[in-house]
Scaffold this active site. Structure first.
Site, mmCIF file in Angstrom:
data_model
loop_
_atom_site.group_PDB
_atom_site.id
_atom_site.type_symbol
_atom_site.label_atom_id
_atom_site.label_comp_id
_atom_site.label_asym_id
_atom_site.label_seq_id
_atom_site.Cartn_x
_atom_site.Cartn_y
_atom_site.Cartn_z
ATOM 1 N N LYS A 150 46.231 40.999 35.432
ATOM 2 C CA LYS A 150 45.966 39.575 35.700
ATOM 3 C C LYS A 150 45.813 38.749 34.429
ATOM 4 O O LYS A 150 46.176 37.584 34.417
ATOM 5 C CB LYS A 150 44.730 39.431 36.590
ATOM 6 C CG LYS A 150 43.439 39.908 35.966
ATOM 7 C CD LYS A 150 42.329 40.038 37.019
ATOM 8 C CE LYS A 150 41.046 40.515 36.362
ATOM 9 N NZ LYS A 150 40.070 41.026 37.330
ATOM 10 N N ARG B 66 28.926 40.526 43.405
ATOM 11 C CA ARG B 66 30.194 39.831 43.554
ATOM 12 C C ARG B 66 30.746 40.297 44.902
ATOM 13 O O ARG B 66 30.051 40.172 45.894
ATOM 14 C CB ARG B 66 31.142 40.099 42.368
ATOM 15 C CG ARG B 66 32.180 38.968 42.219
ATOM 16 C CD ARG B 66 33.130 39.138 41.030
ATOM 17 N NE ARG B 66 34.152 40.163 41.261
ATOM 18 C CZ ARG B 66 35.167 40.401 40.426
ATOM 19 N NH1 ARG B 66 35.301 39.693 39.328
ATOM 20 N NH2 ARG B 66 36.050 41.358 40.686
#
Ligand SMILES: *Cc1c(COP(=O)(O)O)cnc(C)c1O
Length: 358
Positions: free
Chosen positions: A46, A139
């Site tokens: 990414k 998260r």
């Protein structure tokens, strides 16, 4: 080294030199270190937006599998002819499920409704699922204390397509991976007889180095250490990796002597921040033609150690070059290593020319 490719017309600067051979070295080295302890490595792309000019050489050099947080990036790899196993590592949007079944081999989920939609979708692939467990970083993932409730349902819904569990640490809460939180994943994996346990990212590499990783953990997803040789969560460089993978070159557009503190009443800067200034008297300052639109200025690490980065607005970054022995002039290019955040933004900025050095 191949001769430099030309930028877009005359717009060569700011320029990001990408040293692909060094990235390959890091990926193969970490893949080998992981394999020694039975961990399969997925290289997370990414931070480079899965740029095929970078990913294809990695594949050709022997990297087995790739992962990305964005379906656009995964599709970009498929369109470029990459047939290796691809993992969507961000928990999916319901709206991208069809694209997942078309392009991704593995997907990480934390919601039962998402899982149902994936299992029901018809498409090219029988995408396998890993359920995300939150073992402390707050998260993504189902909170470990009530993971059983979700996993019982998930097994019923997905059957054999549910192949494992995954957890992510260090990214949001900054929680460090250790034996205790890795064990939580192992215990759940055992209870539901799930073969794949995906334990970590760059921040978890230390557990392998120190031989503290529970042997049941058999998969890692690593980006930062491959692309930058660093582990920001633990604020260290990863042994055996090369840090000189990306160098940003930016051009000096002004060099003048100015006070170190602004003159006049001070409000907020262009980004609503309140910059702090230390009075060091008159300083020699350079402005480079790169800014917050292109990088995170605080993540610019000058190769000339005598330069300090002061502050930046969208298009201007101000450097203090007073201490440097170099007689810098306008038109000269200054070189920087980049932090993870700065690299992410630089790769995403269309104003930065990416110069692939092979
Ligand atoms: C970004 C990400 C990774 C890779 O993390 P690095 O710190 O770059 O190694 C792994 N897993 C998930 C879920 C991620 O979002």
């Amino acid at each position: 080294m191949k001769p430099e490719r030309k930028g877009e017309g005359v717009f060569v600067y700011p320029k990001l030199d990408v040293y692909v051979e060094k990235i390959i070295h890091n990926a193969l080295y970490l893949q080998q270190e992981c394999r020694k302890v039975g961990v399969e490595l997925t290289v997370v792309t990414k931070v480079v937006r899965a740029m095929p000019e970078i990913v294809i050489p990695l594949r050709d050099a022997g990297v087995g599998s790739f992962g990305d947080s964005r379906m656009q990036n995964i599709k970009r790899l498929r369109d470029a002819g990459v047939e290796n196993p691809l993992h969507l590592i961000r928990i999916p949007m319901l709206s991208e499920v069809d694209a997942i079944i078309e392009h991704a081999d593995f997907v990480f989920v934390s919601e039962i409704d998402t899982l149902k939609k994936i299992v029901a979708a018809k498409g090219k692939r029988k995408t396998a699922v890993l359920f995300m467990i939150d073992v402390g970083d707050i998260r993504e993932g189902v909170w470990y204390e009530h993971a059983d409730r979700s996993l019982e349902q998930a097994v019923k819904i997905a059957g054999r397509r549910l192949i494992g569990l995954a957890t992510n640490l260090g990214c949001f809460g900054g929680v460090l991976p250790d034996e205790t939180n890795m064990r939580m994943l192992c215990d759940l994996g055992k209870r539901y007889a799930l073969p794949t346990l995906s334990g970590g990212n760059s921040a978890a590499l230390l557990l392998i180095e120190e031989q503290r990783l529970p042997k049941e953990i058999n998969h890692y997803r690593v980006g930062e250490a491959v692309f930058l040789g660093t582990d920001v969560t633990r604020n260290r460089s990863v042994p055996g990796t090369d840090p000189d993978t990306f160098i940003l070159q930016a051009e000096i557009v002004e060099i003048q002597v100015k006070p170190s503190v602004p003159v006049g009443k001070i409000g907020q800067d262009a980004f609503g921040r309140k910059p702090e200034f230390e009075d060091k008297g008159l300083r020699k300052k350079a402005i480079i033609a790169v800014g917050e639109q292109d990088v995170i200025a605080s993540g610019l690490l000058p190769l000339d150690p005598k330069i300090s980065v002061l502050h930046a607005s969208s298009d201007h970054t101000i450097l203090d070059v007073t201490e440097s022995a170099q007689p810098y002039k306008i038109g000269e290019k200054l070189s920087f290593r980049l932090s993870y955040g700065a690299l992410l933004r630089a790769m995403t900025s269309e104003y930065i020319f990416k110069n692939i050095v092979v």
